[in-house]
Design a protein around this motif. Structure first.
Motif, PDB file in Angstrom:
ATOM      1  N   THR A 144      -4.175   7.718   4.657  1.00 11.22           N
ATOM      2  CA  THR A 144      -3.127   8.370   5.459  1.00 11.22           C
ATOM      3  C   THR A 144      -2.105   7.347   5.951  1.00 11.22           C
ATOM      4  O   THR A 144      -0.898   7.612   5.940  1.00 11.22           O
ATOM      5  CB  THR A 144      -3.754   9.128   6.644  1.00 11.22           C
ATOM      6  OG1 THR A 144      -4.669  10.101   6.130  1.00 11.22           O
ATOM      7  CG2 THR A 144      -2.696   9.819   7.483  1.00 11.22           C
ATOM      8  N   LYS A 145      -2.574   6.173   6.343  1.00 12.00           N
ATOM      9  CA  LYS A 145      -1.661   5.113   6.791  1.00 12.00           C
ATOM     10  C   LYS A 145      -0.691   4.731   5.676  1.00 12.00           C
ATOM     11  O   LYS A 145       0.520   4.614   5.886  1.00 12.00           O
ATOM     12  CB  LYS A 145      -2.464   3.883   7.239  1.00 12.00           C
ATOM     13  CG  LYS A 145      -1.614   2.695   7.641  1.00 12.00           C
ATOM     14  CD  LYS A 145      -2.464   1.515   8.057  1.00 12.00           C
ATOM     15  CE  LYS A 145      -2.950   0.781   6.833  1.00 12.00           C
ATOM     16  NZ  LYS A 145      -3.551  -0.527   7.128  1.00 12.00           N
ATOM     17  N   CYS A 147       0.107   6.602   3.055  1.00 11.14           N
ATOM     18  CA  CYS A 147       0.981   7.749   2.776  1.00 11.14           C
ATOM     19  C   CYS A 147       2.141   7.784   3.769  1.00 11.14           C
ATOM     20  O   CYS A 147       3.288   8.033   3.390  1.00 11.14           O
ATOM     21  CB  CYS A 147       0.189   9.053   2.833  1.00 11.14           C
ATOM     22  SG  CYS A 147      -0.891   9.326   1.413  1.00 11.14           S
ATOM     23  N   ARG A 148       1.854   7.521   5.037  1.00 13.53           N
ATOM     24  CA  ARG A 148       2.923   7.478   6.048  1.00 13.53           C
ATOM     25  C   ARG A 148       3.921   6.363   5.743  1.00 13.53           C
ATOM     26  O   ARG A 148       5.118   6.519   5.945  1.00 13.53           O
ATOM     27  CB  ARG A 148       2.319   7.297   7.434  1.00 13.53           C
ATOM     28  CG  ARG A 148       1.613   8.514   7.943  1.00 13.53           C
ATOM     29  CD  ARG A 148       0.997   8.278   9.299  1.00 13.53           C
ATOM     30  NE  ARG A 148       0.261   9.444   9.738  1.00 13.53           N
ATOM     31  CZ  ARG A 148      -0.746   9.405  10.592  1.00 13.53           C
ATOM     32  NH1 ARG A 148      -1.128   8.237  11.101  1.00 13.53           N
ATOM     33  NH2 ARG A 148      -1.367  10.499  10.941  1.00 13.53           N
ATOM     34  N   VAL A 151       6.161   7.602   3.185  1.00 12.42           N
ATOM     35  CA  VAL A 151       7.128   8.533   3.785  1.00 12.42           C
ATOM     36  C   VAL A 151       8.291   7.729   4.363  1.00 12.42           C
ATOM     37  O   VAL A 151       9.463   8.043   4.134  1.00 12.42           O
ATOM     38  CB  VAL A 151       6.473   9.413   4.882  1.00 12.42           C
ATOM     39  CG1 VAL A 151       7.524  10.143   5.704  1.00 12.42           C
ATOM     40  CG2 VAL A 151       5.491  10.400   4.266  1.00 12.42           C
ATOM     41  N   ASP A 152       7.962   6.656   5.091  1.00 14.09           N
ATOM     42  CA  ASP A 152       9.003   5.797   5.679  1.00 14.09           C
ATOM     43  C   ASP A 152       9.883   5.151   4.616  1.00 14.09           C
ATOM     44  O   ASP A 152      11.066   4.916   4.839  1.00 14.09           O
ATOM     45  CB  ASP A 152       8.371   4.699   6.544  1.00 14.09           C
ATOM     46  CG  ASP A 152       7.687   5.253   7.781  1.00 14.09           C
ATOM     47  OD1 ASP A 152       7.987   6.397   8.179  1.00 14.09           O
ATOM     48  OD2 ASP A 152       6.836   4.538   8.348  1.00 14.09           O
ATOM     49  N   PRO A 158       5.826  14.618   3.863  1.00 13.91           N
ATOM     50  CA  PRO A 158       4.613  15.281   4.352  1.00 13.91           C
ATOM     51  C   PRO A 158       4.722  16.796   4.206  1.00 13.91           C
ATOM     52  O   PRO A 158       5.787  17.375   4.414  1.00 13.91           O
ATOM     53  CB  PRO A 158       4.535  14.868   5.818  1.00 13.91           C
ATOM     54  CG  PRO A 158       5.922  14.509   6.196  1.00 13.91           C
ATOM     55  CD  PRO A 158       6.607  14.026   4.948  1.00 13.91           C
ATOM     56  N   TYR A 170       0.824  15.332   0.770  1.00 16.12           N
ATOM     57  CA  TYR A 170       2.129  14.692   0.648  1.00 16.12           C
ATOM     58  C   TYR A 170       2.687  14.995  -0.733  1.00 16.12           C
ATOM     59  O   TYR A 170       1.940  15.119  -1.703  1.00 16.12           O
ATOM     60  CB  TYR A 170       2.013  13.177   0.849  1.00 16.12           C
ATOM     61  CG  TYR A 170       1.604  12.788   2.246  1.00 16.12           C
ATOM     62  CD1 TYR A 170       2.549  12.470   3.205  1.00 16.12           C
ATOM     63  CD2 TYR A 170       0.259  12.754   2.611  1.00 16.12           C
ATOM     64  CE1 TYR A 170       2.168  12.112   4.495  1.00 16.12           C
ATOM     65  CE2 TYR A 170      -0.119  12.407   3.891  1.00 16.12           C
ATOM     66  CZ  TYR A 170       0.838  12.097   4.820  1.00 16.12           C
ATOM     67  OH  TYR A 170       0.463  11.751   6.089  1.00 16.12           O
TER      68      TYR A 170
END
Length: 182
Positions: A144-145, A147-148, A151-152, A158, A170
């Motif tokens: 998850t870290k 994936c975030r 995203v950034d 998401p 995602y």
């Protein structure tokens, strides 16, 4: 240093037996891995097995060519300028590598991010952290870290589900560059 490029808090590491645990901070500088562990007396000072486990973990990291540094939580609280000075001295030999331009750094993706993009592209541009965690044999929170992070960086979007709007997956939305997955 002026930035946190390459610094990963709560970095997941698998030991020789396949068990995962988290180091407080891992700094990746090229192929060099520098670990900072913040140690407080209460977490292992009164329990011999916990103390032994912490020492064995550090020994394992050193056997994997990690540079491991232990920092006293009490000293960090009471004398932060000393800790800052020591950490700067530790990192000084790597300053040329650490201080590469951020624009060049931001175009690069770490191995896990590249693997997550590959999985998403393979699975119709969608990725579920739980499924990816099983496939990559990493903790769901670690996936998850990353994936975030993607995203950034504009590669993932998401996707929420239900009334709670909880993120469950995602979508790969980035355009694939030839250097992204290398």
């Amino acid at each position: 240093m002026g930035h946190f490029n390459g610094l990963h808090p709560e970095y997941e590491v698998r030991d020789g037996r396949g068990r995962s645990y988290f180091v407080d901070f891992m700094l990746l500088v090229g192929t060099i891995r520098i670990v900072f562990e913040i140690m407080d007396f209460g977490s292992h000072g009164t329990d011999r097995s916990k103390y032994r486990q912490d020492l064995n973990r550090g020994l394992y990291l050193q056997s994997q060519n990690c540079l491991v540094y232990y920092i006293s939580l009490d000293e960090l609280k009471e004398n932060p300028s000393f800790i800052l000075s020591v950490v700067r001295n530790i990192l000084n030999p790597y300053a040329a590598v650490i201080n590469v331009g951020t624009s060049a750094f931001e175009r690069k993706f770490c191995k896990t991010e590249r693997e997550l993009m590959r999985i998403a592209i393979r699975d119709n541009r969608l990725i579920r952290p739980i499924k990816a965690a099983r496939e990559l044999e990493l903790d769901r929170y670690t996936i998850t870290k990353y994936c975030r992070s993607l995203v950034d960086k504009g590669k993932f979007r998401p996707l929420t589900k239900g009334v709670s709007q909880r993120i469950t997956s995602y979508e790969y939305v980035g355009t694939l560059q030839s250097t992204d997955l290398v």
